[in-house]
Design a protein around this motif. Structure first.
Motif, PDB file in Angstrom:
ATOM      1  N   ALA A 119       0.618  -1.341  -0.060  1.00  0.00           N
ATOM      2  CA  ALA A 119      -0.172   0.158   0.138  1.00  0.00           C
ATOM      3  C   ALA A 119       0.843   1.337   0.060  1.00  0.00           C
ATOM      4  O   ALA A 119       0.422   1.823  -0.029  1.00  0.00           O
ATOM      5  N   ARG A 120       2.336   1.568   0.523  1.00  0.00           N
ATOM      6  CA  ARG A 120       3.455   2.250   0.001  1.00  0.00           C
ATOM      7  C   ARG A 120       3.142   2.831  -0.685  1.00  0.00           C
ATOM      8  O   ARG A 120       3.304   4.128  -1.365  1.00  0.00           O
ATOM      9  N   TYR A 121       2.139   2.344  -2.029  1.00  0.00           N
ATOM     10  CA  TYR A 121       3.438   2.527  -3.715  1.00  0.00           C
ATOM     11  C   TYR A 121       1.879   3.019  -4.129  1.00  0.00           C
ATOM     12  O   TYR A 121       1.365   2.903  -5.667  1.00  0.00           O
ATOM     13  N   ALA A 122       0.953   2.836  -2.748  1.00  0.00           N
ATOM     14  CA  ALA A 122      -0.210   3.173  -4.195  1.00  0.00           C
ATOM     15  C   ALA A 122      -0.761   4.658  -5.086  1.00  0.00           C
ATOM     16  O   ALA A 122      -0.979   4.533  -5.571  1.00  0.00           O
TER      17      ALA A 122
ATOM     18  N   ALA B 219      -0.802  -2.553  -5.853  1.00  0.00           N
ATOM     19  CA  ALA B 219      -0.775  -0.510  -5.222  1.00  0.00           C
ATOM     20  C   ALA B 219      -0.539  -0.073  -6.374  1.00  0.00           C
ATOM     21  O   ALA B 219       0.808  -0.203  -5.963  1.00  0.00           O
ATOM     22  N   GLY B 220      -0.376   1.500  -7.056  1.00  0.00           N
ATOM     23  CA  GLY B 220       0.058   1.854  -7.788  1.00  0.00           C
ATOM     24  C   GLY B 220       0.713   1.489  -8.796  1.00  0.00           C
ATOM     25  O   GLY B 220       0.071   0.569 -10.104  1.00  0.00           O
ATOM     26  N   ASN B 221       2.249   1.068  -9.069  1.00  0.00           N
ATOM     27  CA  ASN B 221       2.216   1.143  -9.804  1.00  0.00           C
ATOM     28  C   ASN B 221       3.292  -0.702  -9.834  1.00  0.00           C
ATOM     29  O   ASN B 221       4.291  -1.115 -10.044  1.00  0.00           O
ATOM     30  N   THR B 222       3.091  -1.240  -8.324  1.00  0.00           N
ATOM     31  CA  THR B 222       3.877  -2.013  -7.490  1.00  0.00           C
ATOM     32  C   THR B 222       2.845  -3.792  -7.545  1.00  0.00           C
ATOM     33  O   THR B 222       1.568  -2.935  -7.294  1.00  0.00           O
ATOM     34  N   PHE B 223       2.871  -4.621  -7.401  1.00  0.00           N
ATOM     35  CA  PHE B 223       2.857  -5.179  -7.702  1.00  0.00           C
ATOM     36  C   PHE B 223       3.424  -6.785  -6.293  1.00  0.00           C
ATOM     37  O   PHE B 223       4.526  -6.575  -7.131  1.00  0.00           O
ATOM     38  N   HIS B 224       2.971  -6.846  -5.241  1.00  0.00           N
ATOM     39  CA  HIS B 224       3.662  -7.641  -4.644  1.00  0.00           C
ATOM     40  C   HIS B 224       3.114  -8.836  -4.949  1.00  0.00           C
ATOM     41  O   HIS B 224       1.976  -9.504  -4.488  1.00  0.00           O
ATOM     42  N   TRP B 225       3.698 -10.381  -4.945  1.00  0.00           N
ATOM     43  CA  TRP B 225       3.986 -11.397  -5.468  1.00  0.00           C
ATOM     44  C   TRP B 225       4.165 -12.792  -4.111  1.00  0.00           C
ATOM     45  O   TRP B 225       5.788 -12.400  -3.730  1.00  0.00           O
TER      46      TRP B 225
END
Length: 180
Positions: free
Chosen positions: A23-26, A116-122
């Motif tokens: 969520a930091r990258y939202a 979230a934003g430009n980021t995908f955590h998988w």
């Protein structure tokens, strides 16, 4: 034995404290849309490094995608620097609010991810063949969209909570720069 278990518990708890919340990258742009990014062929280049930084394997990947209902199918074909080849076909399913789940033949259970934003955590567990053995590795993937045609991936691989190595991958859409 008790001292060993205490030290092991402490090490595992310290290792789990370092995670950043996606969520930091939202607010980061451009916003990542997996279906849009993979709407055309993608080429990727990467490497695997041991935890000491030694590069032990490089690879190229050709990725073709298609839609099947709500699912996004990613057909990945790997060519490694040692001449070996591998294929992984992901079935990715959106869950709403940026949530994704995924399955592939060598993934143990279901992979879980969040955009979230430009980021995908998988995160997922992968059966990784090495020589004549297969190891179940925990994969902690972070993907960052740089521009509409470029995605950078950094993966931490671990076993029993201890880092074994890292994978770095650069993805580029093949029709990058073409006029729509």
């Amino acid at each position: 034995m008790t001292r060993f278990l205490l030290l092991l518990g402490l090490a595992l708890s310290i290792a789990s404290c370092g995670s950043v919340d996606v969520a930091r990258y939202a607010d980061q742009q451009p916003a990542l849309n997996l279906e849009q990014f993979f709407s055309q062929p993608v080429k990727a280049w990467g490497m695997f490094q041991k935890r000491n930084g030694e590069v032990v394997k490089r690879f190229e990947v050709d990725i073709a995608s298609r839609r099947e209902g709500e699912n996004l199918i990613l057909d990945e074909r790997f060519r490694y620097s040692d001449g070996t080849r591998e294929r992984r076909v992901w079935t990715l399913t959106p869950g709403g609010n940026g949530q994704w789940s995924g399955r592939a033949h060598d993934v143990v259970g279901v992979a879980q991810g969040q955009i979230a934003g430009n980021t995908f955590h998988w995160r997922y567990r992968l059966n990784l063949p090495v020589d004549d053995s297969t190891y179940e590795m925990s994969m902690d993937d972070w993907m960052y969209l740089v521009d509409e045609d470029t995605l950078i991936n950094r993966t931490r691989m671990s076993k029993w909570g201890f880092e074994v190595g890292q994978v770095t991958v650069f993805f580029r859409r093949q029709n990058a720069g073409a006029n729509p």
